[in-house]
Design an enzyme around this catalytic site. Structure first.
Site, PDB file in Angstrom:
ATOM      1  N   ASP A  40     -10.301 -14.707   5.874  1.00 36.88           N
ATOM      2  CA  ASP A  40      -9.334 -14.291   6.818  1.00 36.88           C
ATOM      3  C   ASP A  40      -9.197 -15.689   7.607  1.00 36.88           C
ATOM      4  OD1 ASP A  40      -8.599 -11.517   8.296  1.00 36.88           O
ATOM      5  OD2 ASP A  40      -8.242 -13.356   9.783  1.00 36.88           O
ATOM      6  N   ASN A  93      -3.850  -8.802   0.923  1.00 36.08           N
ATOM      7  CA  ASN A  93      -3.587  -8.175   1.953  1.00 36.08           C
ATOM      8  C   ASN A  93      -3.240  -8.597   3.130  1.00 36.08           C
ATOM      9  OD1 ASN A  93      -4.648  -5.320   3.460  1.00 36.08           O
ATOM     10  ND2 ASN A  93      -5.800  -6.893   4.369  1.00 36.08           N
ATOM     11  N   TYR A 158      10.372  -8.357   8.130  1.00 36.10           N
ATOM     12  CA  TYR A 158       9.026  -7.830   7.648  1.00 36.10           C
ATOM     13  C   TYR A 158       9.351  -7.019   6.396  1.00 36.10           C
ATOM     14  CZ  TYR A 158       4.689  -4.678   7.606  1.00 36.10           C
ATOM     15  OH  TYR A 158       3.314  -4.171   7.222  1.00 36.10           O
ATOM     16  N   LYS A 162       8.350  -7.487   2.566  1.00 36.57           N
ATOM     17  CA  LYS A 162       7.536  -6.351   1.722  1.00 36.57           C
ATOM     18  C   LYS A 162       8.182  -6.014   0.722  1.00 36.57           C
ATOM     19  CE  LYS A 162       3.984  -6.525   4.359  1.00 36.57           C
ATOM     20  NZ  LYS A 162       2.599  -6.771   3.947  1.00 36.57           N
ATOM     21  N   THR A 193      -4.249   0.100  13.288  1.00 36.43           N
ATOM     22  CA  THR A 193      -4.824  -1.074  13.317  1.00 36.43           C
ATOM     23  C   THR A 193      -4.029  -1.838  14.351  1.00 36.43           C
ATOM     24  OG1 THR A 193      -3.426  -2.445  11.968  1.00 36.43           O
ATOM     25  CG2 THR A 193      -4.632  -0.991  10.847  1.00 36.43           C
TER      26      THR A 193
HETATM   27  N1  LIG Z   1      -1.067  -1.187   9.987  1.00 34.76           N
HETATM   28  C1  LIG Z   1       0.097  -0.732   9.667  1.00 34.76           C
HETATM   29  O1  LIG Z   1       0.527   0.363  10.056  1.00 34.76           O
HETATM   30  C2  LIG Z   1       0.482  -1.236   8.358  1.00 34.76           C
HETATM   31  C3  LIG Z   1       1.477  -0.629   7.253  1.00 34.76           C
HETATM   32  C4  LIG Z   1       1.914  -0.835   6.206  1.00 34.76           C
HETATM   33  C5  LIG Z   1       1.456  -2.336   5.712  1.00 34.76           C
HETATM   34  N2  LIG Z   1       0.582  -2.929   6.363  1.00 34.76           N
HETATM   35  C6  LIG Z   1       0.042  -4.255   6.016  1.00 34.76           C
HETATM   36  O2  LIG Z   1      -1.370  -4.014   5.744  1.00 34.76           O
HETATM   37  C7  LIG Z   1      -1.970  -5.460   5.768  1.00 34.76           C
HETATM   38  C8  LIG Z   1      -2.898  -5.493   6.780  1.00 34.76           C
HETATM   39  O3  LIG Z   1      -2.565  -5.264   7.999  1.00 34.76           O
HETATM   40  P1  LIG Z   1      -3.428  -4.533   9.144  1.00 34.76           P
HETATM   41  O4  LIG Z   1      -2.512  -3.408   9.606  1.00 34.76           O
HETATM   42  O5  LIG Z   1      -4.898  -4.320   8.880  1.00 34.76           O
HETATM   43  O6  LIG Z   1      -3.316  -5.535  10.437  1.00 34.76           O
HETATM   44  P2  LIG Z   1      -4.501  -6.421  11.089  1.00 34.76           P
HETATM   45  O7  LIG Z   1      -3.721  -6.986  11.991  1.00 34.76           O
HETATM   46  O8  LIG Z   1      -5.532  -5.494  11.657  1.00 34.76           O
HETATM   47  O9  LIG Z   1      -5.127  -7.292   9.927  1.00 34.76           O
HETATM   48  C9  LIG Z   1      -4.447  -8.291   9.374  1.00 34.76           C
HETATM   49  C10 LIG Z   1      -5.263  -9.301   9.179  1.00 34.76           C
HETATM   50  O10 LIG Z   1      -4.794 -10.605   8.544  1.00 34.76           O
HETATM   51  C11 LIG Z   1      -5.117 -11.870   9.072  1.00 34.76           C
HETATM   52  N3  LIG Z   1      -4.070 -12.684   8.886  1.00 34.76           N
HETATM   53  C12 LIG Z   1      -2.977 -12.854   9.396  1.00 34.76           C
HETATM   54  N4  LIG Z   1      -2.449 -14.014   9.056  1.00 34.76           N
HETATM   55  C13 LIG Z   1      -3.353 -14.416   8.154  1.00 34.76           C
HETATM   56  C14 LIG Z   1      -3.357 -15.672   7.285  1.00 34.76           C
HETATM   57  N5  LIG Z   1      -2.136 -16.635   7.391  1.00 34.76           N
HETATM   58  N6  LIG Z   1      -4.241 -16.061   6.574  1.00 34.76           N
HETATM   59  C15 LIG Z   1      -5.331 -15.208   6.335  1.00 34.76           C
HETATM   60  N7  LIG Z   1      -5.542 -14.298   7.094  1.00 34.76           N
HETATM   61  C16 LIG Z   1      -4.479 -13.599   8.031  1.00 34.76           C
HETATM   62  C17 LIG Z   1      -5.501 -11.356  10.378  1.00 34.76           C
HETATM   63  O11 LIG Z   1      -6.410 -12.303  10.987  1.00 34.76           O
HETATM   64  C18 LIG Z   1      -5.908  -9.902  10.380  1.00 34.76           C
HETATM   65  O12 LIG Z   1      -7.360 -10.175  10.420  1.00 34.76           O
HETATM   66  C19 LIG Z   1      -0.636  -6.438   6.043  1.00 34.76           C
HETATM   67  O13 LIG Z   1      -0.075  -7.083   5.017  1.00 34.76           O
HETATM   68  C20 LIG Z   1       0.409  -5.379   6.718  1.00 34.76           C
HETATM   69  O14 LIG Z   1       1.278  -5.806   6.843  1.00 34.76           O
HETATM   70  C21 LIG Z   1       0.136  -2.411   7.725  1.00 34.76           C
END
Ligand SMILES: NC(=O)c1ccc[n+]([C@@H]2O[C@H](COP(=O)([O-])OP(=O)(O)OC[C@H]3O[C@@H](n4cnc5c(N)ncnc54)[C@H](O)[C@@H]3O)[C@@H](O)[C@H]2O)c1
Length: 277
Positions: A40, A93, A158, A162, A193
């Site tokens: 991360d 991810n 976004y 995606k 999250t």
């Molecule tokens: N939460 C939702 O509703 C949701 C829905 C669909 C998809 N997603 C996708 O799931 C994935 C995880 O998101 P989440 O919801 O757990 O969010 P989150 O913010 O809880 O976690 C995302 C993590 O990615 C890390 N991160 C961000 N930029 C980074 C970089 N440049 N290099 C390395 N790490 C980096 C952040 O520090 C964080 O720990 C993402 O790709 C997001 O688009 C989330």
């Protein structure tokens, strides 16, 4: 048991593992017997996430990694293979949210979204795929979103990134099959999250939960994802409400778009009336 054989003593890299879905995936992988490289950009966050899910530190190593840095991603993936002798899974991810009415967006927002949400995945693929091809096995799991499958107004950059992750994943999946390598894309609806509450001109939590219902717990999503990986699904869409929205769009795209347009026009008219007092 299939669960055990799929993940037991397997080596997995998970990016974005300090929080939310990535942390839940790492925890579920450990539960199913894997060794996990948790990466991360958030240095303090990744140490504390690893301590939370692997108190004695026997199943995880952590790495501080910015997925927009291709060379750093390559180094981490190659050193994992060199040290462990294999690379079974990479979960690309890490991601950020972004949104707002397009007329107000800076180009910098578009670029940053593509850089993290698309190129971050590309960098993971470019690093891991040649290793997996040479091994003749491996599974790449890219976190896209339901926004990668259906129209997502006010989250347009976004959604664009995606959709590209979905396109990348299903196209590569077909190429990869001849090499014994698997590729899946994860397409969740709203998941509980911190991403839902990221500051910005749009409140993602309100927008998404109004459209799709309550946010899904990250640990339940992680279970669904690993079950989908075990079954080698191309697209892992969860929860049920997300599968419903995806099904509706595939079956009746014009009807779904017309209904979304009508809602958008009505809420713009409501806002204009409120502004007039
Ligand atoms: N939460 C939702 O509703 C949701 C829905 C669909 C998809 N997603 C996708 O799931 C994935 C995880 O998101 P989440 O919801 O757990 O969010 P989150 O913010 O809880 O976690 C995302 C993590 O990615 C890390 N991160 C961000 N930029 C980074 C970089 N440049 N290099 C390395 N790490 C980096 C952040 O520090 C964080 O720990 C993402 O790709 C997001 O688009 C989330």
């Amino acid at each position: 048991m299939a669960t055990t054989s799929t993940f037991h003593q397997k080596i997995a890299v998970v990016t974005g593992a300090a929080s939310g879905i990535g942390k839940a995936l790492a925890a579920e992988l450990i539960d199913r017997g894997a060794e996990v490289v948790m990466a991360d950009i958030d240095a303090a966050g990744i140490r504390s996430a690893a301590a939370d899910i692997d108190a004695d530190g026997t199943h995880t190593v952590t790495a501080v990694l910015d997925v927009t840095e291709a060379e750093d991603v390559r180094r981490l993936v190659e050193s994992t293979r060199d040290e462990r002798g294999r690379l079974d899974f990479i979960f690309n991810n890490a991601g950020i949210g972004s949104g707002g009415p397009v007329e107000h967006l800076e180009l910098a927002t578009w670029r940053r979204t593509v850089e993290v949400d698309l190129m971050g995945v590309v960098h993971g693929v470019a690093a891991a795929y040649p290793i997996m091809v040479a091994q003749g096995f491996g599974h790449i799991v890219n976190t896209a979103s339901l926004a990668g499958l259906v129209p997502s107004p006010l989250l347009t950059p976004y959604a664009a990134a995606k959709h590209a992750v979905v396109g990348l994943s299903v196209s590569l999946r077909v190429e990869a099959a001849a090499h014994g390598v698997r590729v899946s894309a994860v397409c969740p609806g709203p998941v509980e999250t911190p991403l839902l509450d990221q500051p910005g001109s749009v409140n993602a939590r309100t927008l998404l939960t109004n459209a799709l219902g309550e946010a899904y717990p990250a640990d339940r999503l992680a279970t669904d994802v690993l079950d989908g990986v075990m079954a080698n699904r191309a697209l892992i869409v969860a929860p049920e409400t997300a599968r419903g929205a995806w099904g509706y769009f595939r079956q009746s795209p014009d009807e779904m778009l017309a209904s979304m347009e009508a809602q958008a026009v009505a809420s713009a008219e409501r806002r204009a009336a409120e502004a007039r007092g």
